[in-house]
Design an enzyme around this catalytic site. Structure first.
Site, PDB file in Angstrom:
ATOM      1  CG  ASP A 168      13.079  44.294 -77.480  1.00 24.91           C
ATOM      2  OD1 ASP A 168      13.157  43.058 -77.505  1.00 24.91           O
ATOM      3  OD2 ASP A 168      12.167  44.937 -78.019  1.00 24.91           O
ATOM      4  CD  GLN A 265      11.907  35.905 -75.265  1.00 29.15           C
ATOM      5  OE1 GLN A 265      13.053  36.326 -75.164  1.00 29.15           O
ATOM      6  NE2 GLN A 265      11.319  35.756 -76.438  1.00 29.15           N
ATOM      7  CG  MET A 547      16.746  32.504 -43.547  1.00 31.87           C
ATOM      8  SD  MET A 547      17.566  31.184 -44.458  1.00 31.87           S
ATOM      9  CE  MET A 547      19.071  30.988 -43.495  1.00 31.87           C
TER      10      MET A 547
END
Length: 758
Positions: A168, A265, A547
């Site tokens: 939250d 979530q 990279m």
């Protein structure tokens, strides 16, 4: 503590004789395990005993096997796991005095007087109350004969450090209930968002349907509406997703689906950002406990911008209790959050999601061009969308340049409208096209195109090449008046090698690619162990090339996020002795229950010690103990959908850049023409520690190593010791930036500004 030139190092900090307990409380959240791992390993590293408290405060109340001593190996392989492996529970018993008395007894029995609490607002508020009552609780335990007076004196002070672990993001001055809904709306370019902090105006239903209908008329086939679980209208009545669905179906007849994410979530693998944040906060929490005294207030460790901070827990709790929301208008029931970040998110969303009618737009008569330069980076498209829409809202005519400055001198320039950038936020790469071509060789033709399209300002989004481009345009001002205009650059490169900024658009997505690959290797290693369980255990080391050119950001920070054992970079020279030492370290590690090793190598870290060489060395020296696998990630770090962080970062800094351009245009406009020929009219917008700062590009020359295309000083090098410490290497760690307790400051918006935000 060791001192060098007023710097502070942690080497002489000792946890000997101290006991630290770590618990996760309340709802589980991604990254909690990374925080637990960091606390355990940092605590053990400095010589302290560290205990798990299973099942949160309930485990502390129940005691017994719920409070167990942790070992270094017990937190292995935790980084990639979602939720919290030590468990979490909402505890009614701890809310009662009797429950807290039992918890105090269980801690004293084990000599624990240092508590690290990972949770949300309720969990940390409970921790603060526990600390306040501690001396009284010990007195009761003495009175009841459960502990003696000597123990009461020995353990007289309880030290608490909190870490905010909550999906939250609702502790202290963070973004409150609306965080997930509002920031998700920014990240995905939602058409409408309903949140409790901003009850919609009366008649919102009709306005929403009109907007959705207009989008469909513009050939947009997908609409997204985000509803926060606490959304209300101005009469304090709840707005549910089902209610919104019925509105759309009944009034527009659109095929509509409702998706309630719920606990989806909370689960899943934590992102690179969550892992890095949690690891940094976990280490900072242990440092705070080591440095605490009887007079040190309990604190919450957090991250402000890109810097670790400590905030008094009491001040945070008081703000939650008394200043959660400010109610400015009792008649209309309008609420305004005290958080500046919320206000900025809200204003940015409204700018980008709701287009004003042409009649309400200012008429600036300025033409602004936007282009991408260099290699593609995830988040570039989100930045372009934001720049275009903010520019149009400011009254400018926006032009898109295809294929960077190569397209510029070829005349690949066209006006770009509001609807043209719809749906760009979540797309990877560069939809405008991007090339590495620098403008110097084609300066005449570029100036000609500037005149042809009457370009009054340039926004360049790209990496190191973009910086070089701005410098060349600035130098060309003495010969070409066309470049005496506001020039702004936004850093966008996976390498994160641009001077003047701590972070670049695209770097977070690239880190996630490294982390996701590390997850795959972990799963592969797990499967191999299952297959070989009958014949013996298989130990494996993965060698991964990242990279970044000469910049070791991806290898170093990716190593911290993925729990690497070593990361070889150009900025920190190494030789065969270092390689041998790392092999020996891994060999010792593999003799324990730890069965996976991870080594990262930046692509240009050393011309002789190549990825193949390191792979062959590890394979040969590890015979009989572990085997090796290697992988070159390559361009997979550039592609794919941008992470939510890169979407929001690109969106916000592009909006800020366009507002700066508008300000510069208005300041320097003279007699129908723009004359901007000062250093501060050619700037890079970057994040420095805690703030977004505009810096003249000419002033960044001295900070830049142009040969290796990296900044001369790189902030993330200070994080490398954390990776080494958490991998059990002896190293030095500069903690000069730690230990500063700051006070919580309430940002009260003016009433006029608050109402304008609504």
């Amino acid at each position: 503590m060791a001192q060098t030139d007023n710097k502070r190092f942690f080497e002489n900090l000792s946890g000997a004789g101290k006991a630290i307990a770590v618990l996760t409380s309340g709802g589980d959240a991604q990254g909690m395990n990374a925080a637990v791992r960091a606390v355990v390993r940092m605590g053990i590293y400095v010589g302290a005993k560290v205990y798990f408290v299973h099942e949160g405060y309930q485990g502390m109340v129940d005691g017994g096997d719920n409070i167990k001593e942790a070992t270094w190996e017990s937190v292995s392989s935790m980084l990639q796991m979602g939720g919290t492996v030590i468990g979490s529970a909402r505890c009614k018993d701890f809310r009662m005095h009797e429950g807290r008395l039992k918890a105090a007894h269980n801690l004293v029995q084990r000599g624990i007087t240092n508590l690290c609490v990972i949770g949300g607002d309720g969990s940390l508020t409970g921790a603060n109350l526990f600390r306040e009552e501690w001396s009284g609780l010990l007195a009761e335990l003495v009175q009841q004969g459960l502990i003696d007076e000597e123990a009461s004196q020995k353990y007289s002070a309880l030290h608490i450090v909190g870490m905010v672990g909550s999906i939250d993001n609702d502790f202290c001055v963070t973004q409150r209930k609306c965080y997930l809904a509002l920031v998700s709306a920014l990240a995905c370019g939602a058409d409408w968002v309903l949140i409790p902090e901003m009850p919609p105006e009366d008649g919102w239903e009709e306005k929403m349907c009109q907007k959705l209908s207009a989008k469909r008329a513009g050939m947009k086939r997908l609409n997204i509406i985000i509803v926060a679980e606490g959304a209300i209208d101005r009469n304090n009545q709840p707005i549910t997703s089902e209610h919104v669905k019925n509105l759309v179906v009944q009034r527009l007849g659109f095929d509509t689906r409702v998706t309630i994410l719920g606990h989806v979530q909370r689960g899943g693998t934590p992102s690179a950002f969550d892992r890095i944040l949690a690891s940094r906060m976990g280490v900072e929490a242990v440092l705070a406990l080591l440095e605490t005294t009887a007079n040190t207030p309990a604190c919450v460790v957090s991250l402000c911008g890109n810097q670790s901070v400590r905030l008094p827990l009491m001040e945070c709790v008081q703000m939650i209790q008394h200043l959660y929301l400010i109610k400015y208008n009792n008649n209309t029931n309008v609420f305004v959050c005290t958080c500046r970040s919320f206000e900025n998110n809200l204003k940015t969303y409204k700018l980008l999601a709701h287009r004003k009618p042409e009649s309400e737009l200012p008429q600036s008569n300025f033409n602004v061009a936007v282009l991408n330069v260099g290699a593609p980076a995830a988040g570039m498209n989100a930045a372009v969308r934001s720049a275009v829409r903010v520019g149009i809202s400011e009254g400018h005519k926006m032009f898109a340049v295809s294929d960077g400055f190569e397209g510029f001198y070829k005349g690949q320039i066209k006006e770009i409208k509001w609807a043209d950038v719809g749906g760009w936020t979540g797309q990877g790469g560069s939809l405008l096209g991007t090339k590495r071509t620098l403008p110097a060789k084609h300066i005449d033709k570029i100036a000609e195109q500037m005149r042809k399209y009457n370009i009054n300002a340039l926004l360049v989004i790209g990496g190191f090449e973009a910086l070089e481009c701005l410098l060349q345009l600035y130098e060309a001002r003495s010969s070409y008046g066309e470049f005496c205009i506001p020039l702004c650059m936004l850093p966008a490169t996976i390498s994160n090698n641009v001077p003047g900024t701590n972070l670049s658009i695209g770097a977070d997505t690239a880190l996630n690619a490294i982390v996701e690959f590390a997850n795959i290797t972990f799963l592969q290693s797990t499967c191999d162990r299952i297959k070989q369980s009958a014949s013996g255990t298989k130990h494996r080391v993965f060698i991964i090339e990242t990279m970044g050119g000469y910049c070791g950001y991806l290898a170093s920070v990716g190593g911290l996020a993925a729990g690497a054992d070593a990361a070889y970079i150009f900025e920190e020279p190494f030789d065969i002795r270092d390689l041998q030492s790392n092999v020996e370290h891994l060999t010792e590690k593999m003799k324990t229950s730890i069965q996976r090793g991870l080594v990262l190598r930046n692509e240009n870290s050393n011309e002789n010690y190549t990825t193949d060489f390191i792979y062959q060395l590890y394979s040969e020296e590890g015979k009989g103990v572990f085997d090796c696998r290697k992988n070159v990630l390559g361009h997979m770090q550039q592609g794919g959908a941008p992470s939510p962080f890169d979407r929001n970062f690109g969106t916000k800094i592009a909006a800020k850049a366009m507002q700066w351009i508008s300000k510069k245009l208005n300041e320097s406009y003279r007699k129908g023409r723009v004359f901007a020929n000062t250093e501060d009219s050619a700037c890079l917008l970057g994040m420095r520690r805690r703030a977004l700062v505009f810096q003249p590009v000419v002033q960044l020359r001295d900070e830049t190593d142009f040969v290796h295309r990296i900044p001369k000083e790189q902030w993330w090098l200070k994080l490398r010791p954390l990776m080494k410490i958490l991998a059990k290497y002896k190293t030095s760690y500069d903690i000069s930036d730690s230990g500063q307790l700051e006070h919580v400051v309430l940002n009260r918006p003016k009433q006029s500004e608050a109402m304008a935000a609504i």
